[in-house]
Design an enzyme around this catalytic site. Structure first.
Site, PDB file in Angstrom:
ATOM      1  CB  SER A 273      -0.984  -0.004   1.176  1.00 47.21           C
ATOM      2  OG  SER A 273      -0.319   0.184   2.389  1.00 47.21           O
TER       3      SER A 273
ATOM      4  CG  HIS B 170       9.228   1.534  12.381  1.00 43.74           C
ATOM      5  ND1 HIS B 170       9.332   0.170  12.231  1.00 43.74           N
ATOM      6  CD2 HIS B 170       8.898   1.768  13.666  1.00 43.74           C
ATOM      7  CE1 HIS B 170       9.079  -0.403  13.399  1.00 43.74           C
ATOM      8  NE2 HIS B 170       8.817   0.544  14.287  1.00 43.74           N
TER       9      HIS B 170
ATOM     10  CB  VAL C  83      17.800  -6.909   9.087  1.00 41.84           C
ATOM     11  CG1 VAL C  83      18.909  -6.051   9.677  1.00 41.84           C
ATOM     12  CG2 VAL C  83      16.600  -6.953  10.020  1.00 41.84           C
TER      13      VAL C  83
ATOM     14  N   GLY D 250      21.484  -0.112  12.311  1.00 38.61           N
ATOM     15  CA  GLY D 250      20.612  -0.638  13.369  1.00 38.61           C
ATOM     16  C   GLY D 250      19.248  -0.990  12.793  1.00 38.61           C
TER      17      GLY D 250
END
Ligand code: GAR
Length: 223
Positions: free
Chosen positions: A18, A114, A97, A148
């Protein structure tokens, strides 16, 4: 709007897509000056691939399960992104990741979205964990990727309230609606050459000043 050139994007996806759709829609409306050169999914069943097809955008599957190591998987990604002359890598619900190999190849040229107000609720199932924690506000963040997990310099954030009758699903949908607004905006800042990075701080040149107003949830009644 400041003048901008079309920036070449490579969009990495794993699922529904989306956010990819919001980027496509913004390009088609003319508010985002970008060309999606390639959409790459690590998941052969991602609905995002269908979205790309519908808009005649080139897509391909690079399935991490078929590579012996993370680095081998990433070498295949890098080769494809380079061959499509991608300048900015956009992770849109990409659930892998990245290793230093990939990050070194595109330094400060990888954006991620995020579904939380970073640095809270990094990692997976962020919306559910925020809901279960009982936070009164949540939201979403677009940031540059670093080594990270969800830790890189923040470009833009949006805050949404958690309402008393929310479920984790209604909160996820409210956050997602904001994701679809802030991701195209972040990419457009880039296209306009307005992003300045100094350490962890990102400044948007000539960015609008936010209203200096506190938000309360629940709203204050008599104070
Ligand atoms: C989005 O909510 C995105 O923020 C999240 O996955 C969803 C993908 O939706 N990403 C992460 O949690 C990454 N840590 P989409 O495939 O419909 O764009």
């Amino acid at each position: 709007m400041a003048s901008s050139r079309n920036v070449n994007l490579g969009v990495l996806v794993s699922g529904s897509g989306s956010n990819l759709q919001s980027i496509i829609d913004s390009i088609e409306k003319g508010t985002l000056h970008a060309d999606i050169r390639i959409v790459i999914s690590n998941n052969p069943d991602a609905y995002a691939l269908e979205r790309a097809r519908r808009h005649k955008i080139k897509s391909l599957v690079i399935d991490h399960l078929t590579y012996p190591s993370r680095e081998d998987f990433e070498r295949a990604l890098i080769e494809s992104l380079r061959s499509h002359e991608v300048e900015l890598v956009v992770m849109a619900g990409f659930m892998r990741v990245l290793t230093p190999l990939f990050l070194r190849t595109f330094p400060m040229k990888i954006m991620n979205i995020h579904p939380a107000i970073l640095p809270s609720f990094q990692g997976i199932h962020a919306q559910e964990r925020a809901f279960d924690y009982g936070v009164k506000f949540s939201g979403c963040t677009v940031h540059f990727a670093d080594d990270g997990i969800d830790t890189g310099p923040i470009i833009i954030q949006s805050v949404v309230p958690v309402c008393h009758d929310d479920t984790a699903d209604t909160l996820r949908e409210r956050i997602l609606r904001e994701e679809h607004r802030i991701y195209p905006q972040a990419i457009q800042y880039y296209a306009e050459g307005r992003i300045e990075i100094s350490g962890r701080k990102v400044n948007i040149r000539h960015g609008l000043r936010p209203e200096e107003r506190a938000l309360h949830n629940p709203p204050l009644e008599s104070f």
